[in-house]
Design a protein around this motif. Structure first.
Motif, PDB file in Angstrom:
ATOM      1  N   GLU A  90     -87.001 -47.640 -39.203  1.00  0.00           N
ATOM      2  CA  GLU A  90     -87.303 -48.885 -39.911  1.00  0.00           C
ATOM      3  C   GLU A  90     -86.026 -49.668 -40.200  1.00  0.00           C
ATOM      4  O   GLU A  90     -86.006 -50.891 -40.088  1.00  0.00           O
ATOM      5  N   GLU A  91     -84.939 -48.950 -40.578  1.00  0.00           N
ATOM      6  CA  GLU A  91     -83.670 -49.631 -40.835  1.00  0.00           C
ATOM      7  C   GLU A  91     -83.113 -50.260 -39.564  1.00  0.00           C
ATOM      8  O   GLU A  91     -82.568 -51.365 -39.588  1.00  0.00           O
ATOM      9  N   ARG A 145     -93.514 -41.363 -51.538  1.00  0.00           N
ATOM     10  CA  ARG A 145     -93.104 -40.087 -50.936  1.00  0.00           C
ATOM     11  C   ARG A 145     -92.789 -39.058 -52.024  1.00  0.00           C
ATOM     12  O   ARG A 145     -93.210 -37.892 -51.939  1.00  0.00           O
ATOM     13  N   LYS A 162     -89.452 -50.818 -49.434  1.00  0.00           N
ATOM     14  CA  LYS A 162     -88.738 -49.564 -49.196  1.00  0.00           C
ATOM     15  C   LYS A 162     -88.776 -48.670 -50.446  1.00  0.00           C
ATOM     16  O   LYS A 162     -89.019 -47.457 -50.371  1.00  0.00           O
ATOM     17  N   LYS A 207     -88.297 -41.788 -39.642  1.00  0.00           N
ATOM     18  CA  LYS A 207     -89.053 -43.027 -39.835  1.00  0.00           C
ATOM     19  C   LYS A 207     -88.205 -44.056 -40.582  1.00  0.00           C
ATOM     20  O   LYS A 207     -88.189 -45.238 -40.229  1.00  0.00           O
ATOM     21  N   ARG A 208     -87.467 -43.589 -41.619  1.00  0.00           N
ATOM     22  CA  ARG A 208     -86.630 -44.501 -42.386  1.00  0.00           C
ATOM     23  C   ARG A 208     -85.521 -45.098 -41.522  1.00  0.00           C
ATOM     24  O   ARG A 208     -85.254 -46.308 -41.558  1.00  0.00           O
ATOM     25  N   LYS A 209     -84.871 -44.211 -40.690  1.00  0.00           N
ATOM     26  CA  LYS A 209     -83.817 -44.708 -39.802  1.00  0.00           C
ATOM     27  C   LYS A 209     -84.356 -45.726 -38.815  1.00  0.00           C
ATOM     28  O   LYS A 209     -83.719 -46.750 -38.533  1.00  0.00           O
ATOM     29  N   GLU A 235     -90.557 -45.010 -50.972  1.00  0.00           N
ATOM     30  CA  GLU A 235     -89.817 -43.858 -51.488  1.00  0.00           C
ATOM     31  C   GLU A 235     -90.530 -43.261 -52.701  1.00  0.00           C
ATOM     32  O   GLU A 235     -90.614 -42.043 -52.865  1.00  0.00           O
ATOM     33  N   SER A 264     -89.807 -38.120 -42.250  1.00  0.00           N
ATOM     34  CA  SER A 264     -89.591 -39.264 -43.138  1.00  0.00           C
ATOM     35  C   SER A 264     -88.225 -39.901 -42.887  1.00  0.00           C
ATOM     36  O   SER A 264     -88.087 -41.130 -42.875  1.00  0.00           O
ATOM     37  N   GLU A 265     -87.198 -39.055 -42.678  1.00  0.00           N
ATOM     38  CA  GLU A 265     -85.839 -39.564 -42.413  1.00  0.00           C
ATOM     39  C   GLU A 265     -85.784 -40.326 -41.096  1.00  0.00           C
ATOM     40  O   GLU A 265     -85.176 -41.400 -40.991  1.00  0.00           O
TER      41      GLU A 265
END
Length: 255
Positions: A56-57, A213, A206, A52-54, A210, A49-50
């Protein structure tokens, strides 16, 4: 026989206690292994998840950078085009002013030549008029004054009309420039509002991701808790059944 029976019962109790102890140790070990597996799965899920988030950012930052570059490029091209148009308009205005000045100069020279020609004629006429009667000289003087008055009024009127045309042309040019500036400013505000709206939607997406999740983690934790409780209840039930079964066998044997 009684002693042997008691020893057998004692040995049976010991065996059952050892079985229960072994079962308890096995259950604890399985729970530890299950907890470890769950911890590793959770860590792996959070790691994915982290990442994927990075990602996406980073993609979001890259898209924002490209959009800004494109916006700045378009703005710069528009600015250059407006400066070129402004310079072209200024050049045309100067040409028109120079042309008008040249026409005025030529007209003044023509008027000067005309005046000189008239003066020469008037001089010759004056010499001739001296020979004429005083009344004729007075009439000629009045005619000349009237002619000069009309010419002067005509010249002033032409200069006023020329000045008025120049003023109207400048006002039209300034009006067009102001309208163009307002259009550019409006587009810039619209682009900024659009960017803010896009950022707000991305923040909402976003936050929604979250929230989902967290719900998934809570759901998994709840399911794990229920499953552990069910397993615990089932183990307790089996233990009671075994104890009851052993007690029943003991009771039958004693009877």
């Amino acid at each position: 026989e009684k002693r042997k029976k008691e020893e057998q019962e004692k040995a049976e109790r010991k065996r059952k206690e050892e079985l229960e102890k072994a079962a308890e140790e096995k259950r604890k070990k399985e729970e530890q292994e299950k907890a470890e597996d769950e911890r590793k799965r959770k860590e792996e899920f959070e790691k994915v998840s982290e990442e994927k988030r990075k990602k996406e950012e980073q993609e979001k930052a890259e898209d924002e950078r490209k959009r800004k570059e494109e916006f700045e490029k378009v703005s710069e091209e528009k600015r250059k085009k407006e400066e070129q148009e402004k310079a072209e308009a200024e050049r045309k205005r100067k040409e028109e002013l120079e042309m008008a000045a040249e026409e005025k100069r030529e007209k003044e020279e023509q008027e000067k030549a005309e005046r000189k020609r008239k003066e020469d004629l008037e001089k010759a006429a004056e010499e001739k008029r001296k020979k004429e009667e005083q009344e004729k000289a007075e009439d000629e003087r009045k005619r000349k004054e009237e002619f000069e008055k009309v010419s002067e009024e005509k010249r002033k009127k032409e200069e006023q009309e020329k000045a008025e045309d120049e003023r109207k042309r400048k006002e039209e040019f300034e009006k067009v420039s102001e309208e163009k500036r307002k259009k550019v400013e409006k587009k810039r505000r619209d682009d900024l509002a659009k960017t803010a709206e896009e950022n707000r939607k991305k923040e909402q997406e976003k936050a929604e991701a979250e929230r989902k999740r967290k719900e998934e983690l809570e759901k998994a934790a709840e399911e794990k808790k229920k499953k552990e409780e069910q397993e615990k209840v089932e183990a307790e039930r089996k233990r009671k059944e075994e104890l009851e079964k052993a007690a029943e066998e003991k009771r039958k044997k004693e009877e």
